[in-house]
Scaffold this motif. Sequence first.
Motif, PDB file in Angstrom:
ATOM      1  N   VAL A   6     -43.697  34.986 -21.291  1.00 52.75           N
ATOM      2  CA  VAL A   6     -43.278  36.147 -22.078  1.00 52.75           C
ATOM      3  C   VAL A   6     -43.827  36.045 -23.495  1.00 52.75           C
ATOM      4  O   VAL A   6     -44.363  37.009 -24.058  1.00 52.75           O
ATOM      5  N   GLU A   7     -43.706  34.869 -24.092  1.00 55.10           N
ATOM      6  CA  GLU A   7     -44.179  34.647 -25.468  1.00 55.10           C
ATOM      7  C   GLU A   7     -45.687  34.814 -25.586  1.00 55.10           C
ATOM      8  O   GLU A   7     -46.202  35.175 -26.644  1.00 55.10           O
ATOM      9  N   LYS A   8     -46.399  34.551 -24.486  1.00 54.48           N
ATOM     10  CA  LYS A   8     -47.857  34.684 -24.499  1.00 54.48           C
ATOM     11  C   LYS A   8     -48.311  36.045 -23.974  1.00 54.48           C
ATOM     12  O   LYS A   8     -49.483  36.250 -23.671  1.00 54.48           O
ATOM     13  N   ASP A   9     -47.348  36.987 -23.854  1.00 52.93           N
ATOM     14  CA  ASP A   9     -47.625  38.346 -23.370  1.00 52.93           C
ATOM     15  C   ASP A   9     -48.173  38.360 -21.946  1.00 52.93           C
ATOM     16  O   ASP A   9     -48.889  39.290 -21.555  1.00 52.93           O
ATOM     17  N   GLY A  10     -47.827  37.338 -21.180  1.00 54.18           N
ATOM     18  CA  GLY A  10     -48.248  37.301 -19.779  1.00 54.18           C
ATOM     19  C   GLY A  10     -47.131  37.706 -18.831  1.00 54.18           C
ATOM     20  O   GLY A  10     -47.311  37.746 -17.617  1.00 54.18           O
ATOM     21  N   ALA A  11     -45.952  38.006 -19.394  1.00 52.04           N
ATOM     22  CA  ALA A  11     -44.801  38.406 -18.578  1.00 52.04           C
ATOM     23  C   ALA A  11     -43.810  39.151 -19.458  1.00 52.04           C
ATOM     24  O   ALA A  11     -43.909  39.146 -20.694  1.00 52.04           O
ATOM     25  N   LYS A  12     -42.843  39.806 -18.823  1.00 49.83           N
ATOM     26  CA  LYS A  12     -41.776  40.487 -19.554  1.00 49.83           C
ATOM     27  C   LYS A  12     -40.492  40.417 -18.727  1.00 49.83           C
ATOM     28  O   LYS A  12     -40.539  40.319 -17.499  1.00 49.83           O
ATOM     29  N   VAL A  13     -39.354  40.456 -19.396  1.00 48.77           N
ATOM     30  CA  VAL A  13     -38.065  40.494 -18.698  1.00 48.77           C
ATOM     31  C   VAL A  13     -37.789  41.938 -18.309  1.00 48.77           C
ATOM     32  O   VAL A  13     -37.735  42.829 -19.174  1.00 48.77           O
ATOM     33  N   LEU A  14     -37.601  42.195 -17.014  1.00 48.36           N
ATOM     34  CA  LEU A  14     -37.289  43.547 -16.567  1.00 48.36           C
ATOM     35  C   LEU A  14     -35.797  43.842 -16.717  1.00 48.36           C
ATOM     36  O   LEU A  14     -35.404  44.884 -17.219  1.00 48.36           O
ATOM     37  N   VAL A  20     -34.795  38.828 -13.913  1.00 52.46           N
ATOM     38  CA  VAL A  20     -35.991  39.298 -13.211  1.00 52.46           C
ATOM     39  C   VAL A  20     -37.137  39.436 -14.216  1.00 52.46           C
ATOM     40  O   VAL A  20     -37.014  40.153 -15.220  1.00 52.46           O
ATOM     41  N   TYR A  21     -38.211  38.733 -13.955  1.00 52.14           N
ATOM     42  CA  TYR A  21     -39.406  38.772 -14.803  1.00 52.14           C
ATOM     43  C   TYR A  21     -40.550  39.444 -14.047  1.00 52.14           C
ATOM     44  O   TYR A  21     -40.718  39.238 -12.837  1.00 52.14           O
ATOM     45  N   LYS A  22     -41.345  40.204 -14.777  1.00 55.91           N
ATOM     46  CA  LYS A  22     -42.586  40.735 -14.215  1.00 55.91           C
ATOM     47  C   LYS A  22     -43.735  39.927 -14.799  1.00 55.91           C
ATOM     48  O   LYS A  22     -43.903  39.876 -16.018  1.00 55.91           O
ATOM     49  N   HIS A  23     -44.524  39.295 -13.934  1.00 60.78           N
ATOM     50  CA  HIS A  23     -45.674  38.503 -14.389  1.00 60.78           C
ATOM     51  C   HIS A  23     -46.925  39.373 -14.358  1.00 60.78           C
ATOM     52  O   HIS A  23     -47.252  39.979 -13.336  1.00 60.78           O
ATOM     53  N   GLU A  24     -47.636  39.376 -15.478  1.00 63.85           N
ATOM     54  CA  GLU A  24     -48.823  40.215 -15.615  1.00 63.85           C
ATOM     55  C   GLU A  24     -50.054  39.406 -16.018  1.00 63.85           C
ATOM     56  O   GLU A  24     -51.058  39.967 -16.440  1.00 63.85           O
ATOM     57  N   ASP A  25     -49.977  38.078 -15.869  1.00 64.64           N
ATOM     58  CA  ASP A  25     -51.077  37.227 -16.334  1.00 64.64           C
ATOM     59  C   ASP A  25     -52.209  37.126 -15.329  1.00 64.64           C
ATOM     60  O   ASP A  25     -53.242  36.523 -15.601  1.00 64.64           O
ATOM     61  N   ILE A  26     -52.021  37.697 -14.123  1.00 66.35           N
ATOM     62  CA  ILE A  26     -53.100  37.779 -13.135  1.00 66.35           C
ATOM     63  C   ILE A  26     -53.163  39.215 -12.631  1.00 66.35           C
ATOM     64  O   ILE A  26     -52.236  40.006 -12.847  1.00 66.35           O
ATOM     65  N   LEU A  61     -36.339  28.700 -16.508  1.00 70.10           N
ATOM     66  CA  LEU A  61     -36.301  29.741 -17.533  1.00 70.10           C
ATOM     67  C   LEU A  61     -37.446  29.592 -18.533  1.00 70.10           C
ATOM     68  O   LEU A  61     -38.117  30.565 -18.879  1.00 70.10           O
ATOM     69  N   ALA A  62     -37.666  28.367 -18.993  1.00 75.21           N
ATOM     70  CA  ALA A  62     -38.705  28.133 -19.998  1.00 75.21           C
ATOM     71  C   ALA A  62     -40.092  28.439 -19.449  1.00 75.21           C
ATOM     72  O   ALA A  62     -40.975  28.917 -20.180  1.00 75.21           O
ATOM     73  N   TYR A  63     -40.307  28.160 -18.173  1.00 77.04           N
ATOM     74  CA  TYR A  63     -41.600  28.468 -17.532  1.00 77.04           C
ATOM     75  C   TYR A  63     -41.906  29.964 -17.655  1.00 77.04           C
ATOM     76  O   TYR A  63     -43.023  30.364 -17.994  1.00 77.04           O
ATOM     77  N   ASN A  64     -40.886  30.788 -17.393  1.00 84.70           N
ATOM     78  CA  ASN A  64     -41.080  32.239 -17.481  1.00 84.70           C
ATOM     79  C   ASN A  64     -41.112  32.712 -18.927  1.00 84.70           C
ATOM     80  O   ASN A  64     -41.909  33.594 -19.277  1.00 84.70           O
TER      81      ASN A  64
END
Length: 413
Positions: free
Chosen positions: A22-30, A104-110, A15-18
């Motif tokens: 999220v905190e760094k704006d590289g992902a969001k909880v869907l 479910v997380y969406k990763h947007e850091d790449i 959880l903390a990895y994701n």
Amino acid sequence: MVARINAGSSLFGALAYNQEKVEKDGAKVLFGNRIIQNTDGRYSMRNMMDSFKPYLDANNKTEKPILHISLNPHLDDKLSEEQLCEIAKKYMDRMGYGDQPYLVYKHEDIDRHHIHIVSVNVDGTGKKISNSNDFYKSKKITRELEKEYHLLPAEKQKDSQSLPLKPVDIKAGNVKQQVAGIVKSLMRDYRFQSINEYRALLNIYNVTVEEVKGEVRGKGYSGLVYSALDKNGEKRGNPFKASLIGRDAGYNALQKKIASSKKSMKEKAVYDRTKAIVSSCMKNNPSRKQFEKELAKNGISVLFRENDDKRIYGVTFTDHREKVVFNGSRLGKEFSANVFHELFNGNGRQDKHSIDNEKQFHTNNQDYQHGQDSAGEAIAGIFSMEQHGDNYEEIAFTNRMKRRKKKRRGYGL
């Protein structure tokens, strides 16, 4: 779309990895399934942990109850967040995890946006949900989803990633960094059942590995040493201990990888594609160069081992589309080293010297294999790293968090 399923023991780590992303704006909880929400509709770490707690408390025997799944569409697939949510829900339902709590997380850091799913493989009664067939079940489901959402097939994605790594270039410098990148990638993505097959895979990228044994303070140890190779296959520069690369490149990691590969490669179907292509390329008595060229067109590498008399006494195939490595003997007697020597040299008989060499190769391989069989029995619960196993990014994150806590405690004393 490619799915990867990692089983772990740390819910906080997953959880903390994701959440850090999220905190760094590289992902969001869907969205969350059976996850407690705050009054504002958001998810806090405490509520997330509490949502999983009853399931984990009901079963304290399962060593790796945490599921961390990533679903990776092709770079050219453009999916809305609504579609990603639908895909995640359908995937979990069809895998048999639909009634489990999951996020479910969406990763947007790449550039390649993808989703991560954190869940558990024990139900509300504490019963372990069987994952014995997850590899094939997952593959079937992702192909179904590709058709439903008109996505690029996973096979095409693999085609574009065939031989994605570059061989070590000694002149380019940073040799240790080059070797480390290759080793970690191959150890993570490929399956092989012996150190000889692993070495054959590394050789493609101008890297080799040796097993070293010794004794320290009366205790025996085993380790691995990696070396860069030049274009002629000769070692160049200083060798690197596996510990300089990381735990995921060490002796224990290799043992686990071999054991997990053996388990996931028990079914003969894993050899079907390679066997069919190799058999087809052997027809019409091709030259060795023609044979290698035809295999390469199909994403397959081949390594022939020769003695001083240029007699072939060993052959190893690497199928880059299926991410598997195996000696020719695993395909059948018709793919043995002697068969290829006769094919390329037009010699219908076997000389005594070549037979002795081949026997010696198999003897050495069997000695090592015997040790691997024992290791395989000890860790029989581990699956292929491509589908199951530890998420090393997640573990590294957890370790960082532990170090931070220790520093804070020390500061307060």
